[in-house]
Design a protein around this motif. Structure first.
Motif, short mmCIF file in Angstrom:
data_model
loop_
_atom_site.label_atom_id
_atom_site.label_comp_id
_atom_site.label_asym_id
_atom_site.label_seq_id
_atom_site.Cartn_x
_atom_site.Cartn_y
_atom_site.Cartn_z
N LYS A 246 3.77 -114.47 -70.04
CA LYS A 246 4.61 -113.65 -70.92
C LYS A 246 3.82 -112.47 -71.47
O LYS A 246 2.69 -112.64 -71.94
CB LYS A 246 5.15 -114.50 -72.08
N GLY A 247 4.42 -111.31 -71.41
CA GLY A 247 3.84 -110.12 -72.02
C GLY A 247 4.81 -109.55 -73.03
O GLY A 247 5.98 -109.34 -72.72
N SER A 248 4.35 -109.30 -74.25
CA SER A 248 5.22 -108.80 -75.31
C SER A 248 4.68 -107.50 -75.88
O SER A 248 3.47 -107.25 -75.88
CB SER A 248 5.36 -109.84 -76.43
N HIS A 249 5.61 -106.69 -76.39
CA HIS A 249 5.28 -105.41 -77.02
C HIS A 249 6.02 -105.30 -78.34
O HIS A 249 7.09 -105.89 -78.51
CB HIS A 249 5.70 -104.23 -76.13
N ILE A 250 5.46 -104.54 -79.25
CA ILE A 250 6.13 -104.21 -80.50
C ILE A 250 6.20 -102.69 -80.64
O ILE A 250 5.44 -101.96 -80.00
CB ILE A 250 5.41 -104.82 -81.72
N ALA A 251 7.12 -102.24 -81.46
CA ALA A 251 7.23 -100.82 -81.79
C ALA A 251 7.25 -100.67 -83.30
O ALA A 251 7.93 -101.42 -84.00
CB ALA A 251 8.48 -100.21 -81.17
N VAL A 252 6.48 -99.70 -83.79
CA VAL A 252 6.39 -99.42 -85.22
C VAL A 252 6.58 -97.91 -85.42
O VAL A 252 6.44 -97.13 -84.47
CB VAL A 252 5.03 -99.87 -85.80
N PRO A 253 6.91 -97.47 -86.64
CA PRO A 253 6.97 -96.02 -86.88
C PRO A 253 5.67 -95.36 -86.47
O PRO A 253 4.59 -95.94 -86.62
CB PRO A 253 7.21 -95.94 -88.39
N ALA A 254 5.79 -94.14 -85.95
CA ALA A 254 4.65 -93.46 -85.34
C ALA A 254 3.40 -93.54 -86.20
O ALA A 254 3.43 -93.24 -87.40
CB ALA A 254 5.00 -92.00 -85.08
N LEU A 255 2.30 -93.95 -85.57
CA LEU A 255 1.03 -94.15 -86.28
C LEU A 255 0.16 -92.91 -86.28
O LEU A 255 -0.85 -92.88 -86.98
CB LEU A 255 0.26 -95.31 -85.64
N TYR A 256 0.52 -91.90 -85.50
CA TYR A 256 -0.30 -90.70 -85.42
C TYR A 256 0.53 -89.57 -84.81
O TYR A 256 1.60 -89.80 -84.24
CB TYR A 256 -1.54 -90.95 -84.56
N GLU A 257 0.03 -88.36 -84.96
CA GLU A 257 0.66 -87.20 -84.36
C GLU A 257 0.03 -86.95 -82.99
O GLU A 257 -1.13 -87.30 -82.75
CB GLU A 257 0.47 -85.98 -85.24
N GLY A 258 0.79 -86.33 -82.12
CA GLY A 258 0.27 -86.02 -80.79
C GLY A 258 0.96 -86.83 -79.72
O GLY A 258 1.59 -87.86 -79.99
N ASP A 259 0.83 -86.36 -78.47
CA ASP A 259 1.48 -87.02 -77.35
C ASP A 259 0.49 -87.82 -76.50
O ASP A 259 0.77 -88.17 -75.36
CB ASP A 259 2.21 -86.01 -76.47
N MET A 283 4.51 -97.60 -79.48
CA MET A 283 4.62 -98.88 -78.80
C MET A 283 3.23 -99.50 -78.69
O MET A 283 2.27 -98.82 -78.30
CB MET A 283 5.23 -98.71 -77.42
N ILE A 284 3.11 -100.78 -78.98
CA ILE A 284 1.83 -101.49 -78.95
C ILE A 284 1.97 -102.70 -78.05
O ILE A 284 2.91 -103.50 -78.20
CB ILE A 284 1.43 -101.93 -80.38
N GLY A 285 1.06 -102.86 -77.11
CA GLY A 285 1.11 -104.02 -76.23
C GLY A 285 0.00 -103.95 -75.19
O GLY A 285 -0.72 -102.95 -75.12
N THR A 286 -0.19 -104.98 -74.47
CA THR A 286 0.69 -106.14 -74.38
C THR A 286 -0.11 -107.42 -74.59
O THR A 286 -1.34 -107.38 -74.60
CB THR A 286 1.42 -106.17 -73.03
#
Length: 515
Positions: A246-259, A283-286
């Motif tokens: 199993k691989g999981s990811h989370i998403a949080v409000p943007a932690l930094y500026e830039g692409d 997005m943070i993972g995995t």
């Protein structure tokens, strides 16, 4: 362009037999369908749910060689993946874009000389031609270091690519259908019987209707269900070397500026990515955890959330807490069990197992694999089936654009996708620029099928929110097998996080009316 038309029976022809019947509408199944249809074979694909409904839409959204696999001496896998990265970037520039990664050096883990050596190999192993090379960076003196803790000064940057994974799957299916393949979603393989001249497959629709087709060969690309399809539906013992991870990811409000993205080394030897994502998120993972049970019930655990939050909090100035998580997704990877001690060390290479004899129809089962190497996997699969498919055409997918990927060649120093978006925004000046840009990244040149001939927003019909109108929904129903709100918002447009509940309800009502 040919219209996608769902077939219910056997193909045209003297014997009414498909050459290839594919089980599974993920990236591997759709990749095989596209390749086979383009070689002149009669192809059918069945998917019990929606295209990319499971593992193929739960990836880290990367087309990459797999830098960490160099530690396991998986040079052939990394080399093939890097070569595919170049090919896919060329044939699908609308859904695949270069992505710069920042790798802070963590003293006490991998030494700087080892990272530098690994990046040198990574740059040269696959014949890199379109992406910049790796380099060192002083983080305290660069914008990339601003969100990081002060203790990080030395780091490295390198390039891989970001991909809209579910659209990659759908576009392969679209191309396969336009080349004559039958794509059946909401249809499962109930059983298959080996006959002297091929397989007789019993198929079941979600409404209970059953029908049967015949096929010379069977491809089992059912992802985490590969073993159950092989054992229960096909009745073949097959190899037992399947390891579900199993691989999981989370998403949080943007932690930094830039692409740009970050790649962090964790104390347990694993790496974790932090990547800019839709709607102002990171997005943070995995994770990598052993999995047992029904893959359709997979979901992130509180332990995985805590693990990912703790890992990135070791690097960013601003700690990430479980309560910051606004979205998550999980998938089950059907990896080939190479007896590695930990789930993260299990090979991501693919294994193609064929059960068949010269005088008996074969079933080919797909174990393992990375989304990056799906196209090459499809070529290898058809190579293995060649003895049963005489007269099959030659490989062709390496340079053929995916639907919408035929963007004009850029001027020197010009960004190919960026130039296309600017041209389309000028052409469709009556539409909001963000809406045009999103559609360009989803459909490429095919967006003209939705936008052309319209002169104002009212021409697009009902607006459900987040820039999604009835005209686009109609296109997705007619040409991309979309049937539900989730099909549209999570796998075709990625607007699920942007649209309000009221808009989702109106979209649901619209879809009911269309049935």
């Amino acid at each position: 362009m040919a219209q996608v038309v769902e077939q219910r029976a056997a193909p045209d022809g003297d014997d009414g037999v498909f050459d290839v019947l594919i089980v599974g509408g993920g990236v591997n199944g759709c990749g095989v369908a596209r390749d086979a249809a383009g070689r002149g074979l009669r192809v059918a694909l069945v998917e019990q749910d929606d295209l990319a409904a499971w593992t193929s839409s739960a990836s880290t959204k990367l087309i990459h060689g797999g830098l960490r696999y160099l530690e396991y001496y998986a040079f052939r896998l990394v080399r093939e993946a890097l070569q595919e990265r170049e090919r896919l970037l060329a044939i699908a520039p609308h859904i695949i874009q270069p992505l710069r990664f920042v790798l802070p050096h963590e003293p006490g883990l991998r030494p700087a000389w080892l990272i530098r050596a690994g990046l040198f190999i990574y740059d040269h192993l696959g014949g890199r031609s379109s992406l910049p090379g790796a380099r060192g960076v002083r983080l305290r003196a660069s914008p990339e270091g601003a969100p990081l803790q002060e203790r990080f000064d030395r780091g490295f940057t390198y390039y891989d690519c970001a991909v809209d994974d579910s659209r990659l799957v759908v576009l392969n299916a679209v191309d396969a259908a336009e080349r004559g393949a039958s794509i059946w979603t909401g249809v499962r393989l109930a059983g298959a019987t080996r006959r002297s001249d091929g397989w007789e497959a019993q198929l079941a629709r979600a409404d209970g209707e059953r029908f049967s087709v015949r096929a010379r060969t069977l491809v089992n690309a059912a992802g985490p269900w590969v073993a159950s399809v092989l054992h229960e539906a096909v009745g073949v013992a097959g190899p037992e070397h399947l390891r579900l991870v199993k691989g999981s990811h989370i998403a949080v409000p943007a932690l930094y500026e830039g692409d740009h993205a970050y790649i962090f080394q964790n104390g347990d030897g694993r790496i974790v990515f932090a990547i800019p994502w839709r709607s102002g998120l990171t997005m943070i993972g995995t994770t990598d955890e052993p999995f047992s049970g029904d893959p359709a019930t997979v979901e992130i655990s509180s332990g995985e959330i805590a693990y990912l939050c703790a890992c990135v909090s070791e690097y960013f100035k601003r700690p990430v807490r479980p309560q910051d998580v606004v979205a998550s997704f999980s998938g089950v990877r059907p990896l080939y069990d190479d007896a590695a001690a930990s789930a993260s060390a299990v090979t991501r290479d693919y294994v193609l197992a064929v059960d068949g004899a010269p005088d008996a129809p074969p079933v080919l089962s797909v174990f393992g694999g990375k989304i990056t190497t799906y196209r090459r996997l499809a070529e290898h699969a058809l190579e293995k089936l060649a003895p049963w498919l005489p007269g099959m055409g030659a490989p062709w997918t390496a340079a053929a654009p995916l639907p919408g990927g035929d963007l004009d060649a850029p001027a020197p120093g010009e960004d190919r996708l960026g130039a296309f978006i600017r041209r389309q925004q000028a052409r469709y000046a009556f539409a909001p620029p963000p809406m045009v840009a999103r559609m360009a990244r989803a459909y490429g040149t095919r967006m003209d099928l939705i936008l052309a001939g319209r002169g104002e927003l009212a021409d697009f019909g009902e607006h459900f929110g987040a820039g999604l109108h009835a005209a686009e929904v109609d296109y997705l129903i007619a040409r991309e097998w979309a049937r539900t709100v989730d099909d549209i918002l999570w796998r075709r447009t990625r607007l699920g996080l942007s649209m309000r509940e009221e808009g989702k309800e109106r979209l649901r009502a619209y879809l009911e009316h269309c049935r």
